[in-house]
Structures are given as structure tokens and as C-alpha cells.
Design an enzyme around this catalytic site. Structure first.
Site, PDB file in Angstrom:
ATOM      1  N   ILE A  30       0.828  -1.216   0.000  1.00 30.19           N
ATOM      2  CA  ILE A  30       0.000   0.000   0.000  1.00 30.19           C
ATOM      3  C   ILE A  30       0.864   1.269   0.000  1.00 30.19           C
ATOM      4  O   ILE A  30       0.396   2.340  -0.421  1.00 30.19           O
ATOM      5  CB  ILE A  30      -0.962  -0.035   1.218  1.00 30.19           C
ATOM      6  N   GLY A  92      12.336  -3.573  12.002  1.00 31.67           N
ATOM      7  CA  GLY A  92      11.368  -2.737  11.294  1.00 31.67           C
ATOM      8  C   GLY A  92      10.073  -3.448  10.932  1.00 31.67           C
ATOM      9  O   GLY A  92       9.325  -2.980  10.075  1.00 31.67           O
ATOM     10  N   GLN A  93       9.792  -4.575  11.592  1.00 29.28           N
ATOM     11  CA  GLN A  93       8.548  -5.290  11.291  1.00 29.28           C
ATOM     12  C   GLN A  93       7.356  -4.564  11.916  1.00 29.28           C
ATOM     13  O   GLN A  93       7.356  -4.273  13.116  1.00 29.28           O
ATOM     14  CB  GLN A  93       8.628  -6.727  11.833  1.00 29.28           C
ATOM     15  N   HIS A  99       6.010 -12.050   5.972  1.00 32.66           N
ATOM     16  CA  HIS A  99       5.889 -11.599   4.584  1.00 32.66           C
ATOM     17  C   HIS A  99       7.261 -11.275   4.029  1.00 32.66           C
ATOM     18  O   HIS A  99       8.158 -10.833   4.749  1.00 32.66           O
ATOM     19  CB  HIS A  99       4.972 -10.369   4.486  1.00 32.66           C
ATOM     20  N   HIS A 101       9.121  -8.931   1.347  1.00 35.40           N
ATOM     21  CA  HIS A 101       9.030  -7.775   0.451  1.00 35.40           C
ATOM     22  C   HIS A 101       9.818  -8.106  -0.820  1.00 35.40           C
ATOM     23  O   HIS A 101      10.977  -8.515  -0.738  1.00 35.40           O
ATOM     24  CB  HIS A 101       9.685  -6.536   1.073  1.00 35.40           C
TER      25      HIS A 101
HETATM   26  P1  5GP Z   1       6.853  -4.612   7.587  1.00 32.88           P
HETATM   27  O1  5GP Z   1       7.049  -3.199   8.064  1.00 32.88           O
HETATM   28  O2  5GP Z   1       6.111  -5.426   8.610  1.00 32.88           O
HETATM   29  O3  5GP Z   1       8.086  -5.295   7.100  1.00 32.88           O
HETATM   30  O4  5GP Z   1       5.949  -4.502   6.294  1.00 32.88           O
HETATM   31  C1  5GP Z   1       4.582  -4.306   6.316  1.00 32.88           C
HETATM   32  C2  5GP Z   1       4.217  -3.741   4.979  1.00 32.88           C
HETATM   33  O5  5GP Z   1       2.825  -3.880   4.815  1.00 32.88           O
HETATM   34  C3  5GP Z   1       4.530  -2.236   4.832  1.00 32.88           C
HETATM   35  O6  5GP Z   1       5.403  -2.052   3.731  1.00 32.88           O
HETATM   36  C4  5GP Z   1       3.176  -1.603   4.620  1.00 32.88           C
HETATM   37  O7  5GP Z   1       3.205  -0.555   3.675  1.00 32.88           O
HETATM   38  C5  5GP Z   1       2.326  -2.764   4.152  1.00 32.88           C
HETATM   39  N1  5GP Z   1       0.921  -2.662   4.523  1.00 32.88           N
HETATM   40  C6  5GP Z   1       0.421  -2.369   5.749  1.00 32.88           C
HETATM   41  N2  5GP Z   1      -0.922  -2.403   5.735  1.00 32.88           N
HETATM   42  C7  5GP Z   1      -1.276  -2.738   4.457  1.00 32.88           C
HETATM   43  C8  5GP Z   1      -2.533  -2.918   3.823  1.00 32.88           C
HETATM   44  O8  5GP Z   1      -3.608  -2.792   4.407  1.00 32.88           O
HETATM   45  N3  5GP Z   1      -2.511  -3.246   2.506  1.00 32.88           N
HETATM   46  C9  5GP Z   1      -1.338  -3.409   1.815  1.00 32.88           C
HETATM   47  N4  5GP Z   1      -1.440  -3.730   0.518  1.00 32.88           N
HETATM   48  N5  5GP Z   1      -0.134  -3.243   2.397  1.00 32.88           N
HETATM   49  C10 5GP Z   1      -0.101  -2.909   3.699  1.00 32.88           C
END
Ligand code: 5GP
Ligand code: ZN
Length: 113
Positions: A30, A92-93, A99, A101
């Protein structure tokens, strides 16, 4: 309360899905940090990399297969790309559902921020 990625998997909230099978889903981030920024996610709720159990190890192989497919689809396989698994607070999670990236379409810097 269920996590946001579980809600995306159940289609309770919308997302831009680019791949789906019985075990894996991939959708556009997003808040993209690169021209291509996809999240490749096991449908099973595994909180983070540390919680992957041996019986789920096939999922990692499946995810690498999906990453390869998507890299080809988005024409970043030859150019190169980056795969990131943020883990824990200092990693940074922010979403506590495992997931990967998949980032590409621009030069990446090292070290990451
Ligand atoms: P993290 O910070 O945990 O490694 O990554 C989480 C990712 O999920 C972030 O890059 C954030 O932009 C994405 N994200 C969070 N909420 C949503 C959502 O509701 N929809 C989508 N498509 N991505 C999301
Ligand atoms: Zn979840």
C-alpha cells in the site's frame, strides 16, 4: 483481533492481488518503496521468521518459486531486485504476519536504512 494480512487473505479488506494459490498470496504494498513493491505472504498466519516450523518449511520454497515468477512478470529478474524480511522491532517489522518484500525497478542502496 485478526491481523491485517489475514483480513486481506480472507478478502475482508481489499488489496491489489498479483498472485494467489492455496498456500501463498502476493499483493502490492500500500506504501510502495520502489517502482515494484510486492508482498509475498504465506496464507497461514506465521507471526515472523523465528516462528517458522519445520512442517511449514515447504512454504519457503513455494515463496521463492512465486518470487521468481513475479520477478519475471515484472521484468526485474534480469535487472535485479531485493527481497526483505523485516523481523521484530529493530528489524522494522510492523505487520506480525510473515511476509517477504519483493522490491525492484530502481537501484538499491547498501547498507539499508
Ligand atoms: P513490515 O514493516 O512489517 O516489514 O511490512 C509491512 C508492509 O505492509 C509495509 O510495507 C506496509 O506498507 C504494508 N501494509 C500495511 N498495511 C497494508 C494494507 O492494508 N494493505 C497493503 N497492501 N499493504 C499494507
Ligand atoms: Zn495473519
Amino acid at each position: 483481533m485478526e491481523c491485517i494480512f489475514c483480513k486481506i487473505i480472507k478478502k475482508e479488506i481489499p488489496s491489489n492481488i498479483v498472485y494467489e494459490d492455496d498456500n501463498i498470496i502476493a499483493f502490492k504494498d500500500i506504501n510502495p518503496q520502489a517502482p515494484v513493491h510486492l508482498l509475498v505472504v504465506p496464507k497461514k498466519h506465521i507471526p515472523n521468521l523465528l516462528e517458522i516450523e519445520e512442517k511449514d518449511s515447504f512454504l519457503i520454497l513455494e515463496i521463492t518459486r512465486v518470487i521468481k515468477e513475479l520477478a519475471k512478470t515484472y521484468n526485474i529478474d534480469d535487472r535485479g531486485f531485493r527481497v526483505v524480511i523485516n523481523t521484530g522491532d529493530e528489524g522494522g517489522q510492523t505487520v506480525h504476519h510473515l511476509h517477504f518484500h519483493l522490491l525492484g525497478g530502481r537501484f538499491m542502496t547498501w547498507p539499508p536504512g
